[in-house]
Design an enzyme around this catalytic site. Sequence first.
Site, PDB file in Angstrom:
ATOM      1  N   SER A  62       0.841  -1.199   0.000  1.00 30.79           N
ATOM      2  CA  SER A  62       0.000   0.000   0.000  1.00 30.79           C
ATOM      3  C   SER A  62       0.875   1.247   0.000  1.00 30.79           C
ATOM      4  O   SER A  62       2.097   1.167   0.153  1.00 30.79           O
ATOM      5  CB  SER A  62      -0.929   0.018   1.226  1.00 30.79           C
ATOM      6  OG  SER A  62      -0.167   0.097   2.426  1.00 30.79           O
ATOM      7  N   ILE A  64       3.136   4.452  -0.437  1.00 34.46           N
ATOM      8  CA  ILE A  64       4.322   4.768  -1.238  1.00 34.46           C
ATOM      9  C   ILE A  64       4.925   3.506  -1.840  1.00 34.46           C
ATOM     10  O   ILE A  64       5.349   3.500  -3.000  1.00 34.46           O
ATOM     11  CB  ILE A  64       5.360   5.516  -0.382  1.00 34.46           C
ATOM     12  CG1 ILE A  64       4.845   6.917  -0.030  1.00 34.46           C
ATOM     13  CG2 ILE A  64       6.700   5.615  -1.099  1.00 34.46           C
ATOM     14  CD1 ILE A  64       5.758   7.700   0.896  1.00 34.46           C
ATOM     15  N   SER A 192      11.461  10.402   6.917  1.00 33.72           N
ATOM     16  CA  SER A 192      10.364  11.358   6.965  1.00 33.72           C
ATOM     17  C   SER A 192      10.937  12.719   7.303  1.00 33.72           C
ATOM     18  O   SER A 192      12.021  12.829   7.880  1.00 33.72           O
ATOM     19  CB  SER A 192       9.336  10.945   8.027  1.00 33.72           C
ATOM     20  OG  SER A 192       8.400  11.976   8.269  1.00 33.72           O
ATOM     21  N   TYR A 205       7.148   8.343  16.598  1.00 33.61           N
ATOM     22  CA  TYR A 205       7.431   8.258  15.163  1.00 33.61           C
ATOM     23  C   TYR A 205       8.645   9.108  14.817  1.00 33.61           C
ATOM     24  O   TYR A 205       9.556   8.655  14.109  1.00 33.61           O
ATOM     25  CB  TYR A 205       6.203   8.724  14.390  1.00 33.61           C
ATOM     26  CG  TYR A 205       6.366   8.715  12.891  1.00 33.61           C
ATOM     27  CD1 TYR A 205       6.440   7.511  12.190  1.00 33.61           C
ATOM     28  CD2 TYR A 205       6.423   9.908  12.173  1.00 33.61           C
ATOM     29  CE1 TYR A 205       6.581   7.494  10.816  1.00 33.61           C
ATOM     30  CE2 TYR A 205       6.555   9.897  10.789  1.00 33.61           C
ATOM     31  CZ  TYR A 205       6.632   8.686  10.122  1.00 33.61           C
ATOM     32  OH  TYR A 205       6.781   8.683   8.748  1.00 33.61           O
ATOM     33  N   LYS A 209      12.384   7.939  13.239  1.00 31.53           N
ATOM     34  CA  LYS A 209      12.914   8.488  11.985  1.00 31.53           C
ATOM     35  C   LYS A 209      14.218   9.251  12.218  1.00 31.53           C
ATOM     36  O   LYS A 209      15.123   9.210  11.374  1.00 31.53           O
ATOM     37  CB  LYS A 209      11.872   9.393  11.324  1.00 31.53           C
ATOM     38  CG  LYS A 209      10.609   8.657  10.895  1.00 31.53           C
ATOM     39  CD  LYS A 209      10.923   7.511   9.920  1.00 31.53           C
ATOM     40  CE  LYS A 209       9.668   6.827   9.423  1.00 31.53           C
ATOM     41  NZ  LYS A 209       9.953   5.731   8.465  1.00 31.53           N
ATOM     42  N   SER A 241      -2.111   8.694   1.850  1.00 26.14           N
ATOM     43  CA  SER A 241      -1.955   7.272   2.170  1.00 26.14           C
ATOM     44  C   SER A 241      -2.809   6.956   3.390  1.00 26.14           C
ATOM     45  O   SER A 241      -3.505   7.818   3.926  1.00 26.14           O
ATOM     46  CB  SER A 241      -0.484   6.929   2.456  1.00 26.14           C
ATOM     47  OG  SER A 241      -0.075   7.515   3.683  1.00 26.14           O
TER      48      SER A 241
END
Length: 373
Positions: A62, A64, A192, A205, A209, A241
């Site tokens: 799914s 990217i 990201s 998150y 990253k 997304s």
Amino acid sequence: MISATMDLLSLLCYCLVVYVFVQFIRFLRADGDLTLLWCECFGNKPEDKLYKKVVWITGASSGIGEELAYQLAKLGAFLVLSARRVAELERVKQNCLDHSKLRVKDILVLLLDLNVSSSHKDATKSVIQYFGKIDILINNAGRSQRSLFLDTNLDVYEAIMHLNFLGTISLTKCVLPYMIKQEKGQIITVSSLAGLVAAPVSTGYASSKHALQGFFNSLRPELANYPGIIISTVCPGLVHSNIVKNAFTEEINKPISENSAQTCKMSTARCVQLMLVGMANELKEMWISGQPLLLYVYLWQYAPTLAWLVANKMSVKRIKNLKSGLWTGCLVSPQLFLHRPSRWLTYVRSWGWWIFGMSSPYRQGLHLLFKPT
């Protein structure tokens, strides 16, 4: 003689003003960092560099990863599609076959769970046995997080670090020896913009990253004796997304309840198009985002004091949206810059000399550049 010299200097000054103005307009319209956009216009073309390359994509079911599969298939690359959902991978594979010249044998569907590190070595061997090599590994799989730090259980942070960070470096550790043996290859990691800047309400998150950025930036010079091996990180901003729908919350198994508005987001197709440009030109880092988030990232890199002002301002809005159950997705709202623009001109004029230096000529030039009309 003096008059001719002054005329020449005046002409150069006018040319400089025009150049700065043109670059400013380009930046306002930009949806990627300036190096990446330059390569898109004048650099190597993906169709010339990626044809018949063996590309392993994780998280290919799914978002990217799925779009990467479609665009690479059209370019004629051989694909290894990996994720945890085999049925979705088969769907992606069939779509690739339907819209490209690839044959069934040119695409390998390979079940892979980044959380199960013990399976990564066997998965890598399976790819080598099938295609004989791995030209490009795209570390794309991962999961986001939306919750306040004080409300979030520690096991959520452990889970997101294990998936986004440890799982990625585990697979990289299995693939890299083969690339060293063949003395060439590319490892592309989808990080990201949250790995470069402050991202309140996404502390877990952002941490994962930032960890990826630090790891691959440190790995790159370790491979200086292998110039044929390229280490690249891709830092997309907000992309259409389901990443928010699948995000971690305060508890491991608690689903997200926010209504995520698809505003301020780049199309997945455009994001992947720029990624392929960066891959074809072997860029070490790519920033992919529209405005005003791209401006925020540049401020963070070159004018951190001003960026902190923006971060503090937008953090209040993000926390409010989180608590109200509405998630716009925007790290930096356009309204933050559009509301009372004179205030932001004042900020830039006050803090901008930190960017250009402390000398008087620079400050005078900056004052004239941002002088209200």
